[in-house]
Scaffold this motif. Sequence first.
Motif, PDB file in Angstrom:
ATOM      1  N   VAL A 126       9.906  -5.507  -1.798  1.00  0.00           N
ATOM      2  CA  VAL A 126       8.863  -6.054  -2.683  1.00  0.00           C
ATOM      3  C   VAL A 126       7.501  -5.487  -2.277  1.00  0.00           C
ATOM      4  CG1 VAL A 126       7.659  -8.150  -3.401  1.00  0.00           C
ATOM      5  CG2 VAL A 126      10.143  -8.148  -3.233  1.00  0.00           C
ATOM      6  N   HIS A 127       7.258  -5.350  -0.988  1.00  0.00           N
ATOM      7  CA  HIS A 127       6.010  -4.744  -0.520  1.00  0.00           C
ATOM      8  C   HIS A 127       5.915  -3.286  -0.970  1.00  0.00           C
ATOM      9  CE1 HIS A 127       5.536  -8.318   1.905  1.00  0.00           C
ATOM     10  NE2 HIS A 127       4.399  -7.870   2.421  1.00  0.00           N
ATOM     11  N   SER A 128       7.032  -2.583  -0.926  1.00  0.00           N
ATOM     12  CA  SER A 128       7.043  -1.194  -1.384  1.00  0.00           C
ATOM     13  C   SER A 128       6.718  -1.120  -2.866  1.00  0.00           C
ATOM     14  CB  SER A 128       8.409  -0.562  -1.108  1.00  0.00           C
ATOM     15  OG  SER A 128       8.436   0.784  -1.537  1.00  0.00           O
ATOM     16  N   LEU A 129       7.286  -2.018  -3.648  1.00  0.00           N
ATOM     17  CA  LEU A 129       6.998  -2.069  -5.082  1.00  0.00           C
ATOM     18  C   LEU A 129       5.537  -2.427  -5.336  1.00  0.00           C
ATOM     19  CD1 LEU A 129       8.049  -2.065  -8.028  1.00  0.00           C
ATOM     20  CD2 LEU A 129       8.692  -4.465  -7.685  1.00  0.00           C
ATOM     21  N   ALA A 130       5.010  -3.394  -4.591  1.00  0.00           N
ATOM     22  CA  ALA A 130       3.608  -3.789  -4.749  1.00  0.00           C
ATOM     23  C   ALA A 130       2.676  -2.634  -4.388  1.00  0.00           C
ATOM     24  CB  ALA A 130       3.304  -5.007  -3.881  1.00  0.00           C
ATOM     25  N   ALA A 131       3.013  -1.897  -3.350  1.00  0.00           N
ATOM     26  CA  ALA A 131       2.173  -0.757  -2.952  1.00  0.00           C
ATOM     27  C   ALA A 131       2.176   0.322  -4.028  1.00  0.00           C
ATOM     28  CB  ALA A 131       2.682  -0.187  -1.626  1.00  0.00           C
ATOM     29  N   GLU A 133       2.482  -0.149  -7.282  1.00  0.00           N
ATOM     30  CA  GLU A 133       1.608  -0.595  -8.381  1.00  0.00           C
ATOM     31  C   GLU A 133       0.139  -0.597  -7.955  1.00  0.00           C
ATOM     32  OE1 GLU A 133       2.574  -0.942 -11.448  1.00  0.00           O
ATOM     33  OE2 GLU A 133       4.609  -0.454 -10.812  1.00  0.00           O
ATOM     34  N   LEU A 134      -0.128  -0.903  -6.696  1.00  0.00           N
ATOM     35  CA  LEU A 134      -1.503  -0.850  -6.209  1.00  0.00           C
ATOM     36  C   LEU A 134      -2.048   0.570  -6.321  1.00  0.00           C
ATOM     37  CD1 LEU A 134      -3.904  -2.269  -4.808  1.00  0.00           C
ATOM     38  CD2 LEU A 134      -2.832  -1.655  -2.615  1.00  0.00           C
ATOM     39  N   ALA A 135      -1.197   1.552  -6.075  1.00  0.00           N
ATOM     40  CA  ALA A 135      -1.629   2.943  -6.212  1.00  0.00           C
ATOM     41  C   ALA A 135      -2.076   3.233  -7.636  1.00  0.00           C
ATOM     42  CB  ALA A 135      -0.488   3.879  -5.811  1.00  0.00           C
ATOM     43  N   HIS A 136      -1.345   2.712  -8.616  1.00  0.00           N
ATOM     44  CA  HIS A 136      -1.750   2.918 -10.010  1.00  0.00           C
ATOM     45  C   HIS A 136      -3.124   2.299 -10.277  1.00  0.00           C
ATOM     46  CE1 HIS A 136       1.829   4.880 -11.324  1.00  0.00           C
ATOM     47  NE2 HIS A 136       2.625   3.845 -11.123  1.00  0.00           N
ATOM     48  N   VAL A 137      -3.347   1.115  -9.721  1.00  0.00           N
ATOM     49  CA  VAL A 137      -4.638   0.447  -9.916  1.00  0.00           C
ATOM     50  C   VAL A 137      -5.759   1.285  -9.315  1.00  0.00           C
ATOM     51  CG1 VAL A 137      -6.002  -1.594  -9.350  1.00  0.00           C
ATOM     52  CG2 VAL A 137      -3.593  -1.848 -10.006  1.00  0.00           C
ATOM     53  N   ILE A 138      -5.572   1.742  -8.086  1.00  0.00           N
ATOM     54  CA  ILE A 138      -6.614   2.512  -7.402  1.00  0.00           C
ATOM     55  C   ILE A 138      -6.878   3.824  -8.129  1.00  0.00           C
ATOM     56  CG2 ILE A 138      -7.168   3.744  -5.278  1.00  0.00           C
ATOM     57  CD1 ILE A 138      -5.591   1.593  -3.760  1.00  0.00           C
ATOM     58  N   ARG A 139      -5.815   4.523  -8.516  1.00  0.00           N
ATOM     59  CA  ARG A 139      -5.986   5.815  -9.189  1.00  0.00           C
ATOM     60  C   ARG A 139      -6.625   5.637 -10.564  1.00  0.00           C
ATOM     61  NH1 ARG A 139      -3.411  10.139  -7.040  1.00  0.00           N
ATOM     62  NH2 ARG A 139      -3.169  11.151  -9.069  1.00  0.00           N
ATOM     63  N   ARG A 140      -6.298   4.554 -11.237  1.00  0.00           N
ATOM     64  CA  ARG A 140      -6.908   4.305 -12.548  1.00  0.00           C
ATOM     65  C   ARG A 140      -8.398   4.019 -12.404  1.00  0.00           C
ATOM     66  NH1 ARG A 140      -4.347   3.237 -17.583  1.00  0.00           N
ATOM     67  NH2 ARG A 140      -5.951   2.658 -19.090  1.00  0.00           N
ATOM     68  N   GLU A 141      -8.756   3.249 -11.375  1.00  0.00           N
ATOM     69  CA  GLU A 141     -10.165   2.912 -11.176  1.00  0.00           C
ATOM     70  C   GLU A 141     -10.992   4.138 -10.792  1.00  0.00           C
ATOM     71  OE1 GLU A 141      -9.971  -0.115  -8.236  1.00  0.00           O
ATOM     72  OE2 GLU A 141      -9.689  -1.752  -9.691  1.00  0.00           O
ATOM     73  N   ARG A 142     -10.367   5.103 -10.156  1.00  0.00           N
ATOM     74  CA  ARG A 142     -11.088   6.296  -9.718  1.00  0.00           C
ATOM     75  C   ARG A 142     -11.020   7.432 -10.739  1.00  0.00           C
ATOM     76  NH1 ARG A 142      -8.940   6.328  -3.406  1.00  0.00           N
ATOM     77  NH2 ARG A 142      -9.974   4.376  -2.788  1.00  0.00           N
ATOM     78  N   SER A 143     -10.310   7.217 -11.840  1.00  0.00           N
ATOM     79  CA  SER A 143     -10.212   8.255 -12.861  1.00  0.00           C
ATOM     80  C   SER A 143     -11.224   7.987 -13.973  1.00  0.00           C
ATOM     81  CB  SER A 143      -8.802   8.315 -13.446  1.00  0.00           C
ATOM     82  OG  SER A 143      -8.508   7.122 -14.149  1.00  0.00           O
ATOM     83  N   ALA A 206       1.994   7.754  -6.792  1.00  0.00           N
ATOM     84  CA  ALA A 206       2.082   6.343  -6.420  1.00  0.00           C
ATOM     85  C   ALA A 206       3.172   6.115  -5.381  1.00  0.00           C
ATOM     86  CB  ALA A 206       2.355   5.497  -7.668  1.00  0.00           C
ATOM     87  N   ASP A 207       4.289   6.828  -5.510  1.00  0.00           N
ATOM     88  CA  ASP A 207       5.353   6.723  -4.503  1.00  0.00           C
ATOM     89  C   ASP A 207       4.860   7.175  -3.124  1.00  0.00           C
ATOM     90  OD1 ASP A 207       7.259   5.763  -6.255  1.00  0.00           O
ATOM     91  OD2 ASP A 207       8.112   7.725  -6.702  1.00  0.00           O
ATOM     92  N   LEU A 208       4.163   8.307  -3.098  1.00  0.00           N
ATOM     93  CA  LEU A 208       3.687   8.839  -1.819  1.00  0.00           C
ATOM     94  C   LEU A 208       2.662   7.903  -1.193  1.00  0.00           C
ATOM     95  CD1 LEU A 208       3.375  12.657  -2.623  1.00  0.00           C
ATOM     96  CD2 LEU A 208       5.355  11.337  -1.843  1.00  0.00           C
ATOM     97  N   PHE A 209       1.801   7.331  -2.027  1.00  0.00           N
ATOM     98  CA  PHE A 209       0.827   6.360  -1.528  1.00  0.00           C
ATOM     99  C   PHE A 209       1.554   5.170  -0.905  1.00  0.00           C
ATOM    100  CE2 PHE A 209      -1.492   2.415  -2.121  1.00  0.00           C
ATOM    101  CZ  PHE A 209      -2.752   2.698  -1.632  1.00  0.00           C
ATOM    102  N   ALA A 210       2.588   4.685  -1.595  1.00  0.00           N
ATOM    103  CA  ALA A 210       3.296   3.495  -1.125  1.00  0.00           C
ATOM    104  C   ALA A 210       3.987   3.740   0.212  1.00  0.00           C
ATOM    105  CB  ALA A 210       4.321   3.057  -2.174  1.00  0.00           C
ATOM    106  N   VAL A 211       4.683   4.880   0.339  1.00  0.00           N
ATOM    107  CA  VAL A 211       5.411   5.122   1.582  1.00  0.00           C
ATOM    108  C   VAL A 211       4.449   5.442   2.725  1.00  0.00           C
ATOM    109  CG1 VAL A 211       5.798   7.628   1.377  1.00  0.00           C
ATOM    110  CG2 VAL A 211       7.527   6.180   2.455  1.00  0.00           C
ATOM    111  N   GLU A 212       3.301   6.055   2.404  1.00  0.00           N
ATOM    112  CA  GLU A 212       2.310   6.302   3.442  1.00  0.00           C
ATOM    113  C   GLU A 212       1.670   4.998   3.908  1.00  0.00           C
ATOM    114  OE1 GLU A 212      -1.849   8.851   4.047  1.00  0.00           O
ATOM    115  OE2 GLU A 212      -0.425   9.394   2.463  1.00  0.00           O
TER     116      GLU A 212
END
Length: 275
Positions: A126-131, A133-143, A206-212
Amino acid sequence: MPEPARDAALVLLTIAYLGGAVLMLVALTKVLLAWSTSWRPDKDADRGDIDGLRQLAAAAMAAVASRASVAAPAVDVVAVLGVPLANGGGPVTGDGGLAVTRFRVGRPPTVMFATAALTGLSPAAVHSLAAHELAHVIRRERSSATGRYVWLAGYLVLMGTGAGLSVIALATSPQLGGLALTATLATAVAFLGLQVAFDRREEIAADLFAVELTHDLDAAAELMRFLDEHVTRPLPDGRLARAGARLERRWFAAHPPAPVRLAAMRRHLAELPGR
């Protein structure tokens, strides 16, 4: 070109153009149907169960947001994301996946979790899944929002212009109709291909962000297995239907296949400093 051959070519190109338009309408209809059945609350669930799942989702999102040193986005829980899938007695899931981030103009993003994600996955997954989606939020805010709207507007303008020029060419100068139709079709395919490539790049990022962020490849592997077993549609029977499904997954699916995603995460984790 002889006139009969030219006429036959124009007929074939017209059929191809209309076929492309039909495919686009079918795709849009599928999106609208999925949207109409998405974000559905679980009416049969106990209110306390939903509140407990929402607290679980919020805790997972807060944990990964704290690691990333960013503010945690809002979360919510729904019964099914997208069109419900028949899983032969497995958890009730939908073709919209296990979580998705809802972006609305003028409102903060909200990460929507399906109940199956919170009841069928381990806390680490669940933490991996949350991370992710968090990546999508961060990347969207910075785009750039302007860039996204310009992309859509440009696509609509080019398609409308191409369709108009094709009709005019067929009516006034049939020898140019084939060229106009071909150019319009090529533009549509190119834009759709670029959009799919962009979507896949975003998913891999987003996957790479989550695993990192989590440094937990086992949790990512569990998440990928769950997606493969309960969310990915099985290939249909029949050679033609199976070939069509494989073509759609290979070229038109926004999410790369789970093995590809997991391999990219494994390579990225191995390349991190200190690993």
